[in-house]
Design an enzyme around this catalytic site. Structure first.
Site, mmCIF file in Angstrom:
data_model
loop_
_atom_site.group_PDB
_atom_site.id
_atom_site.type_symbol
_atom_site.label_atom_id
_atom_site.label_comp_id
_atom_site.label_asym_id
_atom_site.label_seq_id
_atom_site.Cartn_x
_atom_site.Cartn_y
_atom_site.Cartn_z
ATOM 1 N N HIS A 62 0.860 -1.181 0.000
ATOM 2 C CA HIS A 62 0.000 0.000 0.000
ATOM 3 C C HIS A 62 0.897 1.231 0.000
ATOM 4 C CE1 HIS A 62 -2.462 -3.289 1.478
ATOM 5 N NE2 HIS A 62 -3.492 -2.624 0.985
ATOM 6 N N ASP A 105 -6.679 -10.538 0.155
ATOM 7 C CA ASP A 105 -6.621 -9.110 -0.141
ATOM 8 C C ASP A 105 -6.167 -8.300 1.074
ATOM 9 O OD1 ASP A 105 -8.815 -8.860 1.556
ATOM 10 O OD2 ASP A 105 -10.235 -8.347 -0.020
ATOM 11 N N SER A 106 -6.316 -7.004 1.003
ATOM 12 C CA SER A 106 -5.883 -6.115 2.083
ATOM 13 C C SER A 106 -6.566 -6.418 3.407
ATOM 14 C CB SER A 106 -6.162 -4.656 1.703
ATOM 15 O OG SER A 106 -5.488 -4.325 0.518
#
Length: 190
Positions: A62, A105-106
């Site tokens: 990120h 995923d995140s």
């Protein structure tokens, strides 16, 4: 006076109208030609692949300039998962692939992503096994935080590789605390 003005302006207006019509027809033809090339490449990759590919997600990062610390600390950046696909190199040496992979995923929830990828490929060294590429991927994903509704995506694609092992990557653009994610995976061709 109005008749004279109308007569004077009619020829340039008519020429302008035909010019726009011709440009619209040419643009329409270019779009159709591009679509035909895209669908032909997808079809040929599916029907005549050179290789079977295994995908292993490697990293999610990120962008630190677009996220606050709170989000960074709670997001997953280890997207373990796997995937598979088929691929080929065309007569120009460019790579085409069809793939499906699933990864964490995140939010540490499963996210599938499947699609078509294309990369212009260069082999700049005398050792032709070394290569790198730039291109795009067009596919569909579904995320837990979006209710697993299918979401189309067109993203940039880059890679560096040696022989049948490739490190491929993309960047998902976004806004503050959303998107702006670098995602990379290993791809082995068999």
């Amino acid at each position: 006076m109005n008749r004279y003005l109308l007569t004077t302006l009619s020829a340039p207006l008519l020429a302008l109208f035909f010019s726009f019509s011709l440009q619209a027809a040419m643009l329409s033809q270019e779009i159709k030609s591009g679509w035909d090339t895209f669908t032909g490449n997808v079809q040929q990759t599916w029907q005549q692949p050179d290789a079977i590919d295994v995908y292993v997600p490697a990293i999610t990062w990120h962008n630190r300039w677009t996220y606050d610390e709170e989000h960074i600390h709670r997001y997953n950046e280890r997207p373990w998962g796997a995937g598979g696909g088929v691929s080929r190199y065309d007569e120009k040496g460019n790579w085409h692939g069809l793939y499906l992979m699933a990864f964490k995923d995140s939010f540490n929830k499963w996210e599938p992503f499947g699609g078509y990828g294309w990369e212009a490929t260069w082999r700049p060294l005398q050792d032709q096994n070394f290569h790198y590429g730039l291109g795009y991927t067009a596919g569909v994903t579904a995320r837990h935080n979006w209710g697993y509704y299918p979401v189309p995506a067109i993203l940039p694609l880059a890679s560096i590789g040696y022989g049948s092992l490739n490190f491929q990557m993309t960047y998902i653009p976004g806004t503050y605390n959303n998107g702006n994610v670098y995602f990379a995976w290993l791809r082995w061709q068999f």
